[in-house]
Motif scaffolding. Sequence first.
Motif, short mmCIF file in Angstrom:
data_model
loop_
_atom_site.label_atom_id
_atom_site.label_comp_id
_atom_site.label_asym_id
_atom_site.label_seq_id
_atom_site.Cartn_x
_atom_site.Cartn_y
_atom_site.Cartn_z
N LEU A 193 4.33 26.97 14.96
CA LEU A 193 4.42 25.91 15.78
C LEU A 193 5.38 24.73 15.02
N PHE A 194 5.01 24.41 13.81
CA PHE A 194 5.83 23.45 13.35
C PHE A 194 7.10 23.96 12.77
N THR A 195 7.17 25.10 12.53
CA THR A 195 8.72 25.79 12.38
C THR A 195 9.49 25.59 13.71
N GLN A 196 8.84 25.81 14.76
CA GLN A 196 9.33 25.60 16.11
C GLN A 196 9.73 23.99 16.52
N LEU A 197 9.06 23.20 16.05
CA LEU A 197 9.12 21.80 16.27
C LEU A 197 10.43 21.38 15.41
N GLU A 198 10.44 21.81 14.06
CA GLU A 198 11.51 21.55 13.06
C GLU A 198 12.74 22.17 13.69
N SER A 199 12.61 23.24 14.08
CA SER A 199 13.94 24.09 14.40
C SER A 199 14.54 23.45 15.61
N PHE A 200 13.72 23.29 16.78
CA PHE A 200 14.34 22.73 17.92
C PHE A 200 14.85 21.21 17.75
N ARG A 201 14.03 20.52 17.02
CA ARG A 201 14.61 19.00 16.62
C ARG A 201 15.97 19.11 15.85
N ASN A 202 15.94 20.19 14.92
CA ASN A 202 17.30 20.03 14.15
C ASN A 202 18.43 20.56 15.10
N TYR A 203 18.36 21.33 16.10
CA TYR A 203 19.14 21.85 16.87
C TYR A 203 19.78 20.56 17.83
N ILE A 204 18.70 19.95 18.33
CA ILE A 204 19.06 18.60 19.00
C ILE A 204 20.03 17.62 18.07
N LEU A 205 19.66 17.36 16.84
CA LEU A 205 20.25 16.54 16.06
C LEU A 205 21.73 17.15 15.74
N GLY A 206 21.85 18.39 15.54
CA GLY A 206 23.07 19.25 15.69
C GLY A 206 23.89 19.01 16.68
N VAL A 207 23.56 18.93 18.04
CA VAL A 207 24.13 18.66 19.24
C VAL A 207 24.75 17.25 19.07
N VAL A 208 24.19 16.29 18.81
CA VAL A 208 24.51 14.94 18.82
C VAL A 208 25.22 14.39 17.30
N GLU A 209 25.40 15.44 16.48
CA GLU A 209 25.95 14.99 14.99
C GLU A 209 27.16 14.49 15.27
N GLN A 210 28.14 14.96 16.27
CA GLN A 210 29.46 14.69 16.33
C GLN A 210 29.74 13.48 17.18
N VAL A 211 28.70 13.10 18.05
CA VAL A 211 28.67 11.92 18.97
C VAL A 211 28.84 10.68 18.31
N THR A 212 29.57 9.72 18.53
CA THR A 212 29.99 8.37 18.03
C THR A 212 28.73 7.34 18.65
N ALA A 213 28.41 6.26 17.82
CA ALA A 213 27.47 5.16 18.57
C ALA A 213 27.81 4.77 19.93
N GLU A 214 29.10 4.78 20.08
CA GLU A 214 29.78 4.17 21.33
C GLU A 214 29.49 5.04 22.22
N GLU A 215 29.64 6.36 22.01
CA GLU A 215 29.56 7.53 23.03
C GLU A 215 27.88 7.48 23.36
N ALA A 216 26.97 7.37 22.47
CA ALA A 216 25.82 7.40 22.73
C ALA A 216 25.27 6.35 23.54
N ASP A 217 25.80 5.44 23.78
CA ASP A 217 25.42 4.33 24.63
C ASP A 217 26.38 4.59 26.10
N LEU A 218 27.02 5.30 26.30
CA LEU A 218 27.85 5.58 27.63
C LEU A 218 26.69 6.24 28.65
N ILE A 219 26.85 5.67 29.68
CA ILE A 219 25.99 6.24 30.84
C ILE A 219 26.91 6.75 31.83
N PRO A 220 27.22 8.04 31.98
CA PRO A 220 28.14 8.69 32.71
C PRO A 220 27.81 8.35 34.32
#
Length: 152
Positions: free
Chosen positions: A8-35
Amino acid sequence: MKKRHEVLFTQLESFRNYILGVVEQVTAEEADLIPQGFNNNIRWNLGHIYLDQYLWIQALTKEKAPVAEQFKEWFGYGSSPANFTSETPSFEELRNLLKEQPAKIKEEYGNRLEEEFPPTEMGMHTIEQVLTRTIFHEGMHLQTILDIKKLL
Protein backbone atom coordinates in the motif's frame (compact mmCIF):
# COMPACT_ATOMS: atom_id res chain seq x y z
CA MET A 1 4.48 -4.14 8.99
CA LYS A 2 2.42 -6.60 7.00
CA LYS A 3 3.32 -7.24 3.37
CA ARG A 4 0.03 -5.75 2.11
CA HIS A 5 0.73 -2.58 4.10
CA GLU A 6 4.18 -2.33 2.56
CA VAL A 7 2.55 -2.71 -0.85
CA LEU A 8 0.00 0.00 0.00
CA PHE A 9 2.73 2.49 0.92
CA THR A 10 4.74 1.53 -2.16
CA GLN A 11 1.66 2.26 -4.25
CA LEU A 12 1.00 5.58 -2.49
CA GLU A 13 4.56 6.70 -3.15
CA SER A 14 4.69 5.32 -6.70
CA PHE A 15 1.41 6.90 -7.80
CA ARG A 16 2.37 10.18 -6.15
CA ASN A 17 5.73 10.19 -7.91
CA TYR A 18 3.91 9.58 -11.19
CA ILE A 19 1.74 12.66 -10.66
CA LEU A 20 4.78 14.71 -9.71
CA GLY A 21 6.48 13.54 -12.89
CA VAL A 22 3.46 14.60 -14.95
CA VAL A 23 3.71 18.16 -13.62
CA GLU A 24 7.50 18.35 -13.56
CA GLN A 25 7.76 20.41 -16.77
CA VAL A 26 4.69 22.55 -15.99
CA THR A 27 5.53 26.16 -15.10
CA ALA A 28 3.94 27.99 -12.20
CA GLU A 29 2.13 30.20 -14.71
CA GLU A 30 0.75 27.18 -16.58
CA ALA A 31 -0.30 25.57 -13.29
CA ASP A 32 -2.56 28.55 -12.63
CA LEU A 33 -4.32 28.56 -16.01
CA ILE A 34 -7.93 27.37 -16.10
CA PRO A 35 -8.78 26.12 -19.60
CA GLN A 36 -12.25 26.71 -20.99
CA GLY A 37 -14.63 24.03 -19.74
CA PHE A 38 -12.70 23.45 -16.48
CA ASN A 39 -13.48 24.79 -13.03
CA ASN A 40 -9.99 24.49 -11.59
CA ASN A 41 -6.34 24.47 -12.55
CA ILE A 42 -3.38 22.17 -11.98
CA ARG A 43 -2.33 23.96 -8.77
CA TRP A 44 -5.82 23.51 -7.32
CA ASN A 45 -5.86 19.82 -8.25
CA LEU A 46 -2.51 19.25 -6.52
CA GLY A 47 -3.68 21.02 -3.36
CA HIS A 48 -6.92 19.06 -3.44
CA ILE A 49 -5.08 15.72 -3.71
CA TYR A 50 -2.91 16.70 -0.74
CA LEU A 51 -5.85 17.82 1.38
CA ASP A 52 -8.11 14.88 0.49
CA GLN A 53 -5.91 12.21 2.09
CA TYR A 54 -5.77 14.10 5.36
CA LEU A 55 -9.49 14.93 5.37
CA TRP A 56 -10.48 11.28 4.91
CA ILE A 57 -8.15 10.20 7.71
CA GLN A 58 -9.57 12.97 9.89
CA ALA A 59 -13.15 11.99 9.03
CA LEU A 60 -12.40 8.45 10.14
CA THR A 61 -10.22 9.01 13.22
CA LYS A 62 -11.80 12.31 14.36
CA GLU A 63 -8.23 13.51 15.01
CA LYS A 64 -7.07 16.91 13.78
CA ALA A 65 -5.44 16.69 10.36
CA PRO A 66 -1.84 17.93 10.14
CA VAL A 67 -2.79 20.57 7.59
CA ALA A 68 -3.68 24.25 8.01
CA GLU A 69 -7.42 24.97 8.19
CA GLN A 70 -7.10 27.38 5.26
CA PHE A 71 -6.41 24.42 2.97
CA LYS A 72 -10.14 23.64 3.08
CA GLU A 73 -10.93 27.14 1.80
CA TRP A 74 -8.35 26.90 -0.97
CA PHE A 75 -8.57 23.23 -1.97
CA GLY A 76 -11.62 21.68 -0.31
CA TYR A 77 -14.62 20.24 -2.10
CA GLY A 78 -16.49 23.05 -3.85
CA SER A 79 -13.61 25.52 -3.64
CA SER A 80 -11.85 27.05 -6.62
CA PRO A 81 -8.79 29.10 -7.46
CA ALA A 82 -11.02 32.13 -6.91
CA ASN A 83 -10.52 31.35 -3.20
CA PHE A 84 -6.72 31.65 -3.47
CA THR A 85 -5.02 34.34 -1.41
CA SER A 86 -1.44 35.52 -1.07
CA GLU A 87 -1.03 32.79 1.58
CA THR A 88 -2.15 29.95 -0.71
CA PRO A 89 0.78 27.58 -1.24
CA SER A 90 2.58 28.08 -4.51
CA PHE A 91 2.79 25.40 -7.18
CA GLU A 92 6.33 24.57 -5.99
CA GLU A 93 5.27 24.42 -2.33
CA LEU A 94 2.44 22.03 -3.23
CA ARG A 95 4.78 19.79 -5.19
CA ASN A 96 7.08 19.60 -2.15
CA LEU A 97 4.18 18.87 0.21
CA LEU A 98 2.93 16.12 -2.11
CA LYS A 99 6.38 14.58 -2.36
CA GLU A 100 6.72 14.40 1.44
CA GLN A 101 3.16 13.30 2.21
CA PRO A 102 3.38 9.51 1.65
CA ALA A 103 6.33 9.20 4.05
CA LYS A 104 4.60 11.42 6.62
CA ILE A 105 1.42 9.36 6.44
CA LYS A 106 3.43 6.16 6.77
CA GLU A 107 5.25 7.56 9.80
CA GLU A 108 2.09 8.88 11.48
CA TYR A 109 -0.38 6.13 10.63
CA GLY A 110 1.66 3.14 9.43
CA ASN A 111 1.21 1.24 12.68
CA ARG A 112 -2.50 2.06 12.86
CA LEU A 113 -3.70 0.84 9.46
CA GLU A 114 -5.99 -1.84 10.91
CA GLU A 115 -7.20 0.14 13.91
CA GLU A 116 -11.02 0.05 13.92
CA PHE A 117 -13.08 3.24 13.92
CA PRO A 118 -16.79 3.90 13.49
CA PRO A 119 -17.35 3.68 9.73
CA THR A 120 -17.45 6.67 7.41
CA GLU A 121 -20.46 7.22 5.13
CA MET A 122 -18.79 4.90 2.62
CA GLY A 123 -18.46 2.16 5.23
CA MET A 124 -14.70 2.45 5.63
CA HIS A 125 -13.57 1.72 9.15
CA THR A 126 -9.76 1.51 8.92
CA ILE A 127 -7.04 3.89 7.77
CA GLU A 128 -5.97 1.21 5.30
CA GLN A 129 -9.39 1.37 3.64
CA VAL A 130 -9.32 5.17 3.58
CA LEU A 131 -5.89 5.22 1.93
CA THR A 132 -7.09 2.77 -0.71
CA ARG A 133 -9.98 5.12 -1.47
CA THR A 134 -7.64 8.10 -1.74
CA ILE A 135 -5.56 6.31 -4.39
CA PHE A 136 -8.67 6.08 -6.56
CA HIS A 137 -9.44 9.75 -5.94
CA GLU A 138 -5.89 10.74 -6.79
CA GLY A 139 -6.20 8.89 -10.10
CA MET A 140 -9.32 10.87 -10.97
CA HIS A 141 -7.47 14.12 -10.42
CA LEU A 142 -4.46 12.81 -12.34
CA GLN A 143 -6.73 12.45 -15.37
CA THR A 144 -7.97 16.01 -14.91
CA ILE A 145 -4.37 17.24 -14.73
CA LEU A 146 -3.53 15.31 -17.90
CA ASP A 147 -6.56 16.80 -19.64
CA ILE A 148 -5.57 20.32 -18.61
CA LYS A 149 -1.98 19.74 -19.76
CA LYS A 150 -3.22 18.79 -23.24
CA LEU A 151 -4.87 22.20 -23.50
CA LEU A 152 -1.89 24.24 -22.29
